[in-house]
Design an enzyme around this catalytic site. Structure first.
Site, mmCIF file in Angstrom:
data_model
loop_
_atom_site.group_PDB
_atom_site.id
_atom_site.type_symbol
_atom_site.label_atom_id
_atom_site.label_comp_id
_atom_site.label_asym_id
_atom_site.label_seq_id
_atom_site.Cartn_x
_atom_site.Cartn_y
_atom_site.Cartn_z
ATOM 1 N N ASP A 147 0.879 -1.172 0.000
ATOM 2 C CA ASP A 147 0.000 0.000 0.000
ATOM 3 C C ASP A 147 0.908 1.211 0.000
ATOM 4 O OD1 ASP A 147 -2.924 0.531 -0.022
ATOM 5 O OD2 ASP A 147 -2.283 1.980 1.483
ATOM 6 N N GLY A 154 1.493 6.626 -12.171
ATOM 7 C CA GLY A 154 0.980 7.480 -11.100
ATOM 8 C C GLY A 154 1.588 8.876 -11.126
ATOM 9 N N LYS A 197 14.792 4.384 -10.844
ATOM 10 C CA LYS A 197 13.658 4.374 -9.905
ATOM 11 C C LYS A 197 13.727 3.144 -8.994
ATOM 12 C CE LYS A 197 8.699 4.379 -9.261
ATOM 13 N NZ LYS A 197 7.353 4.158 -9.779
ATOM 14 N N ARG A 245 9.271 1.716 -2.858
ATOM 15 C CA ARG A 245 8.960 0.285 -3.021
ATOM 16 C C ARG A 245 10.243 -0.549 -2.933
ATOM 17 N NH1 ARG A 245 5.997 1.342 -6.818
ATOM 18 N NH2 ARG A 245 4.211 1.559 -5.438
HETATM 19 P P1 IMP Z 1 -2.748 1.777 -3.621
HETATM 20 O O1 IMP Z 1 -2.931 0.878 -4.809
HETATM 21 O O2 IMP Z 1 -3.967 1.973 -2.797
HETATM 22 O O3 IMP Z 1 -1.537 1.385 -2.824
HETATM 23 O O4 IMP Z 1 -2.460 3.237 -4.219
HETATM 24 C C1 IMP Z 1 -1.263 3.523 -4.803
HETATM 25 C C2 IMP Z 1 -1.353 4.895 -5.470
HETATM 26 O O5 IMP Z 1 -0.281 5.707 -4.964
HETATM 27 C C3 IMP Z 1 -1.131 4.790 -6.981
HETATM 28 O O6 IMP Z 1 -2.338 4.688 -7.678
HETATM 29 C C4 IMP Z 1 -0.398 6.095 -7.270
HETATM 30 O O7 IMP Z 1 -1.339 7.128 -7.385
HETATM 31 C C5 IMP Z 1 0.428 6.319 -6.012
HETATM 32 N N1 IMP Z 1 1.753 5.666 -6.116
HETATM 33 C C6 IMP Z 1 2.203 4.614 -5.364
HETATM 34 N N2 IMP Z 1 3.444 4.272 -5.727
HETATM 35 C C7 IMP Z 1 3.780 5.084 -6.738
HETATM 36 C C8 IMP Z 1 4.943 5.192 -7.543
HETATM 37 O O8 IMP Z 1 5.924 4.416 -7.441
HETATM 38 N N3 IMP Z 1 4.938 6.165 -8.460
HETATM 39 C C9 IMP Z 1 3.893 7.027 -8.630
HETATM 40 N N4 IMP Z 1 2.762 6.956 -7.939
HETATM 41 C C10 IMP Z 1 2.702 5.985 -6.972
#
Ligand code: IMP
Length: 199
Positions: free
Chosen positions: A72, A154, A176, A182
């Site tokens: 998450d 994202g 990255k 991550r």
């Molecule tokens: P989750 O799936 O609820 O964990 O939401 C993750 C969200 O955080 C993604 O949809 C992106 O908007 C943002 N996010 C998480 N990790 C990254 C990354 O490595 N790069 C850019 N956005 C990220």
């Protein structure tokens, strides 16, 4: 030779799975929830990254044999009091719509002098429905004023990690994946498996 242990990522986000797969190489066989279409969507009802990571890892590991790893993650912006945070994926009003999320972020940041931000990733490892360990990684950086680059996913086109002049979307996967939130959480996961003698 023994086949590598199986690691099931509790996500349907191909970008997350792709990054994790690239980082662990052939150390694990990496699958995700798309390999199990019968898995239900896990609702992310938590208010912290840890709560949501736990819900996903425990929920999926109730239904499958072996190690399940959840991620998450999100962006925390200081000038916005930590937003979008756990709501990063739906910040623009539509779940997973990165263009809308970036447009809202740019609008909220218009005219703000403090551009500091960080990505945060919390991972939970679970087996048979219960959490076995949790890990967290962050990467500090700043937000730029327009989208740059088309790599990653994202908020990557808006985020410049400390020590660099380009966004994650311009720097490319290799850079990255060497310094991301991550990557930093995943290094701890790999160390956990090393400590358990799981090779
Ligand atoms: P989750 O799936 O609820 O964990 O939401 C993750 C969200 O955080 C993604 O949809 C992106 O908007 C943002 N996010 C998480 N990790 C990254 C990354 O490595 N790069 C850019 N956005 C990220």
């Amino acid at each position: 030779m023994q086949p590598p242990p199986r690691l099931i990522i509790a996500t349907r986000n191909p970008h997350k799975t792709g990054e994790i797969r690239a980082m662990v190489g052939d150390r694990f066989e990496v699958l995700d929830a798309t390999a199990f279409p019968e898995f239900p969507e896990i609702e992310e009802t938590g208010t912290t990254f840890l709560e949501n990571a736990r819900l996903k890892a425990e929920g999926i590991s109730r239904r499958v044999e072996g190690w399940v790893l959840s991620d998450d993650s999100g962006l925390q912006v200081d000038a916005l009091g930590g937003a979008p945070g756990v709501w990063s994926s739906s910040y623009g009003g539509e779940e997973g719509n990165h263009a809308k999320n970036n447009a809202r972020l740019l609008a909220e940041m218009a005219g703000k002098a403090d551009r500091s931000a960080r990505f945060r990733c919390t991972m939970v490892l679970a087996r048979s429905g219960s959490e076995r360990a949790a890990f967290s990684g962050t990467v500090e950086g700043r937000l730029v004023e327009a989208l740059h680059g088309d790599g990653g996913f994202g908020y990557d086109p808006l985020f410049v990690p400390d020590g660099h002049e380009k966004t994650f979307a311009e720097l490319g996967d290799e850079i990255k994946n060497s310094l991301s939130h991550r990557a930093r959480a995943l290094q701890q996961v790999v160390a956990f498996f090393d400590g358990m003698g799981i090779k």
